[in-house]
Design a protein around this motif. Structure first.
Motif, PDB file in Angstrom:
ATOM      1  N   ASN A  75       0.830  -1.211   0.000  1.00  0.00           N
ATOM      2  CA  ASN A  75       0.000   0.000   0.000  1.00  0.00           C
ATOM      3  C   ASN A  75       0.861   1.257   0.000  1.00  0.00           C
ATOM      4  O   ASN A  75       0.611   2.205  -0.749  1.00  0.00           O
ATOM      5  N   GLN A  76       1.890   1.260   0.826  1.00  0.00           N
ATOM      6  CA  GLN A  76       2.778   2.424   0.911  1.00  0.00           C
ATOM      7  C   GLN A  76       3.564   2.614  -0.378  1.00  0.00           C
ATOM      8  O   GLN A  76       3.695   3.739  -0.883  1.00  0.00           O
ATOM      9  N   ASP A  77       4.085   1.514  -0.927  1.00  0.00           N
ATOM     10  CA  ASP A  77       4.875   1.610  -2.163  1.00  0.00           C
ATOM     11  C   ASP A  77       4.013   2.083  -3.330  1.00  0.00           C
ATOM     12  O   ASP A  77       4.466   2.867  -4.182  1.00  0.00           O
ATOM     13  N   LEU A  78       2.780   1.597  -3.387  1.00  0.00           N
ATOM     14  CA  LEU A  78       1.897   2.001  -4.477  1.00  0.00           C
ATOM     15  C   LEU A  78       1.578   3.489  -4.392  1.00  0.00           C
ATOM     16  O   LEU A  78       1.616   4.206  -5.402  1.00  0.00           O
ATOM     17  N   LEU A  85       0.138  -1.350 -11.524  1.00  0.00           N
ATOM     18  CA  LEU A  85      -1.088  -1.069 -10.777  1.00  0.00           C
ATOM     19  C   LEU A  85      -1.147   0.390 -10.352  1.00  0.00           C
ATOM     20  O   LEU A  85      -2.188   1.049 -10.466  1.00  0.00           O
ATOM     21  N   ALA A  86      -0.029   0.903  -9.855  1.00  0.00           N
ATOM     22  CA  ALA A  86       0.009   2.304  -9.410  1.00  0.00           C
ATOM     23  C   ALA A  86      -0.188   3.254 -10.583  1.00  0.00           C
ATOM     24  O   ALA A  86      -0.928   4.248 -10.472  1.00  0.00           O
ATOM     25  N   LEU A 121      -3.546   2.307 -19.555  1.00  0.00           N
ATOM     26  CA  LEU A 121      -4.971   2.033 -19.391  1.00  0.00           C
ATOM     27  C   LEU A 121      -5.394   0.714 -20.025  1.00  0.00           C
ATOM     28  O   LEU A 121      -6.484   0.214 -19.765  1.00  0.00           O
ATOM     29  N   SER A 122      -4.542   0.133 -20.839  1.00  0.00           N
ATOM     30  CA  SER A 122      -4.851  -1.170 -21.445  1.00  0.00           C
ATOM     31  C   SER A 122      -4.549  -2.332 -20.504  1.00  0.00           C
ATOM     32  O   SER A 122      -4.724  -3.482 -20.878  1.00  0.00           O
ATOM     33  N   LEU A 123      -4.126  -2.035 -19.277  1.00  0.00           N
ATOM     34  CA  LEU A 123      -3.705  -3.088 -18.339  1.00  0.00           C
ATOM     35  C   LEU A 123      -4.774  -4.159 -18.147  1.00  0.00           C
ATOM     36  O   LEU A 123      -4.454  -5.349 -18.091  1.00  0.00           O
ATOM     37  N   PHE A 124      -6.043  -3.750 -18.043  1.00  0.00           N
ATOM     38  CA  PHE A 124      -7.105  -4.715 -17.789  1.00  0.00           C
ATOM     39  C   PHE A 124      -8.075  -4.877 -18.950  1.00  0.00           C
ATOM     40  O   PHE A 124      -9.058  -5.593 -18.835  1.00  0.00           O
ATOM     41  N   THR A 125      -7.824  -4.202 -20.048  1.00  0.00           N
ATOM     42  CA  THR A 125      -8.756  -4.258 -21.172  1.00  0.00           C
ATOM     43  C   THR A 125      -8.255  -5.103 -22.330  1.00  0.00           C
ATOM     44  O   THR A 125      -8.993  -5.335 -23.280  1.00  0.00           O
ATOM     45  N   ILE A 132      -5.448  -8.648 -10.400  1.00  0.00           N
ATOM     46  CA  ILE A 132      -4.030  -8.312 -10.216  1.00  0.00           C
ATOM     47  C   ILE A 132      -3.133  -9.245 -11.008  1.00  0.00           C
ATOM     48  O   ILE A 132      -2.249  -8.806 -11.742  1.00  0.00           O
ATOM     49  N   GLY A 133      -3.357 -10.557 -10.895  1.00  0.00           N
ATOM     50  CA  GLY A 133      -2.583 -11.525 -11.667  1.00  0.00           C
ATOM     51  C   GLY A 133      -1.093 -11.289 -11.567  1.00  0.00           C
ATOM     52  O   GLY A 133      -0.530 -11.190 -10.474  1.00  0.00           O
ATOM     53  N   ASN A 134      -0.445 -11.161 -12.722  1.00  0.00           N
ATOM     54  CA  ASN A 134       1.000 -10.929 -12.769  1.00  0.00           C
ATOM     55  C   ASN A 134       1.358  -9.450 -12.886  1.00  0.00           C
ATOM     56  O   ASN A 134       2.522  -9.115 -13.148  1.00  0.00           O
ATOM     57  N   SER A 135       0.395  -8.594 -12.708  1.00  0.00           N
ATOM     58  CA  SER A 135       0.670  -7.154 -12.819  1.00  0.00           C
ATOM     59  C   SER A 135       1.648  -6.729 -11.730  1.00  0.00           C
ATOM     60  O   SER A 135       1.543  -7.159 -10.577  1.00  0.00           O
ATOM     61  N   SER A 136       2.595  -5.894 -12.089  1.00  0.00           N
ATOM     62  CA  SER A 136       3.550  -5.381 -11.111  1.00  0.00           C
ATOM     63  C   SER A 136       2.921  -4.243 -10.315  1.00  0.00           C
ATOM     64  O   SER A 136       1.911  -3.660 -10.719  1.00  0.00           O
TER      65      SER A 136
END
Length: 289
Positions: free
Chosen positions: A80-83, A213-214, A239-243, A205-209
Motif C-alpha cells: 500500500n505504501q509503495d503504491l 497497478l500504481a 490504461l490497457s492493463l485490464f482491457t 491483479i494476476g501478474n501485474s507489477s
C-alpha cells in the motif's frame, strides 16, 4: 462538370469514395464527375486525447486544483505504501502538485474481493466515499460488470473561484452562480475534483507489477479517463492493463499517458472540453517533436 462544384460528402461522394478516402474520378458517358474526399486531419495525439477524455456533465475536463494525496487500501501495508509513493512520482512527473506524505488522502485506491458487495457496504459504512453522487449513480457503480470502477467527488465553483450554491428538487438539480459572466469561449463555472476513487477487484491483479497497478490507478484518478476507448486507439497506454487480456501491456505509464496528464493540468478549468482537448493535443504534438 464545368461551373458546378459538388459538396464532398454528398451521397454520391459516399458511393464513390474508397475505403481509404482520397480523390476518385468517375467517368460518365457524357460528362465527368470529380469527387473530393477530405483526408483525416486529426493527428495521433489529438485522437489519443479525445479517446481518453471523459468530459463532465457540464462539458469540461475536470482535474484537481488541490495538492494530491494518494492512499492505497486492501494490499499489504508495504505494498500500500509503495503504491502510493509510486503514484506520487507519476503525479510529480506530470507537474501535478503533491501534498506531504502525512496529508489527508484525496486520491484513494481500493483493492477488494467483490465490487458490488464492497460498494453496497460502503454506502452504509462510508457514505463520504460517495459524497455528492445521487443514489442512482451509486446504484450504477454497484451494478456494473467491470471489475474496475472509478468515480470522482466534484466541486463546482464560479470562475471567480468561489463555491456555488446547490438547489435540489425531485426532478432536477442546478447550481446558482451570482457571479456568472456570459461567454462563448469559457464556461461560467469551474469543476474540479475534491476526491477521486478507483476500485480494483483483486482477481485482476494476476501478474501485474506494483508499478503497473500504481500507474493505472494514477491515470484513473488524476483524470476522468475511459480505458475502453483509450485501448482502441493506436498509441500505447497503461490504461490497457485490464482491457487487453493476452496482449502486451506497457510496463509503466507511457510518455503519452504522462503527456496527457501534463497537458490536462495545464489547461484552464473554465475552458470547454473541446477547447481543452484541442489545446492538449497541440501540447502533446509540440512536446513530441
Amino acid at each position: 462538370m464545368q461551373g458546378n462544384r459538388m459538396r464532398p460528402w454528398s451521397w454520391i461522394a459516399v458511393a464513390l469514395l474508397g475505403a481509404h478516402g482520397g480523390v476518385l474520378a468517375q467517368a460518365a458517358p457524357d460528362d465527368t464527375i470529380v469527387v473530393l474526399g477530405e483526408r483525416d486531419r486529426q493527428t495521433k495525439e489529438q485522437r489519443f486525447v479525445e479517446a481518453l477524455a471523459e468530459p463532465s456533465r457540464n462539458g469540461q475536463l475536470a482535474r484537481f486544483t488541490d495538492k494530491v494525496c494518494p492512499r492505497s487500501l486492501g494490499l499489504s501495508d508495504k505494498n500500500n505504501q509503495d503504491l502510493a509513493r509510486r503514484m506520487r512520482r507519476v503525479a510529480a512527473a506530470a507537474h501535478i502538485p503533491v501534498a506531504e506524505e502525512d496529508c489527508r488522502p484525496n486520491v484513494v485506491v481500493l483493492f477488494v474481493q467483490d465490487r458490488r458487495s464492497a460498494i453496497q457496504r460502503w454506502r452504509v459504512d462510508r457514505p463520504d466515499f460517495f459524497a455528492g453522487l445521487k443514489p442512482a449513480q451509486i446504484d450504477r457503480l454497484a451494478a456494473g460488470t467491470d471489475p474496475v470502477a472509478a468515480w470522482q467527488i466534484i466541486r463546482v465553483k464560479g470562475r471567480d473561484g468561489r463555491p456555488m450554491g446547490r438547489v435540489d428538487s425531485d426532478i432536477y438539480d442546478y447550481m446558482v452562480n451570482q457571479q456568472a459572466v456570459p461567454s462563448r469561449i469559457a464556461s461560467a463555472i469551474e469543476i474540479d475534483f475534491s476526491a477521486s476513487f478507483v476500485l480494483i477487484e483483486q482477481k485482476l491483479i494476476g501478474n501485474s507489477s506494483l508499478v503497473q497497478l500504481a500507474d493505472y490507478a494514477a491515470m484513473r484518478t488524476l483524470a476522468s479517463t475511459d480505458p475502453q476507448a483509450g485501448d482502441k486507439q493506436r498509441l500505447p497506454t497503461i490504461l490497457s492493463l485490464f482491457t487487453s487480456p493476452g496482449e502486451p501491456v506497457p510496463l509503466s505509464v507511457t510518455q503519452w499517458d504522462l503527456g496527457y496528464l501534463t497537458a490536462l493540468y495545464d489547461t484552464r478549468l473554465a475552458s470547454r472540453a473541446r477547447d481543452q482537448q484541442r489545446a492538449m493535443g497541440k501540447t502533446l504534438e509540440r512536446d513530441g517533436e
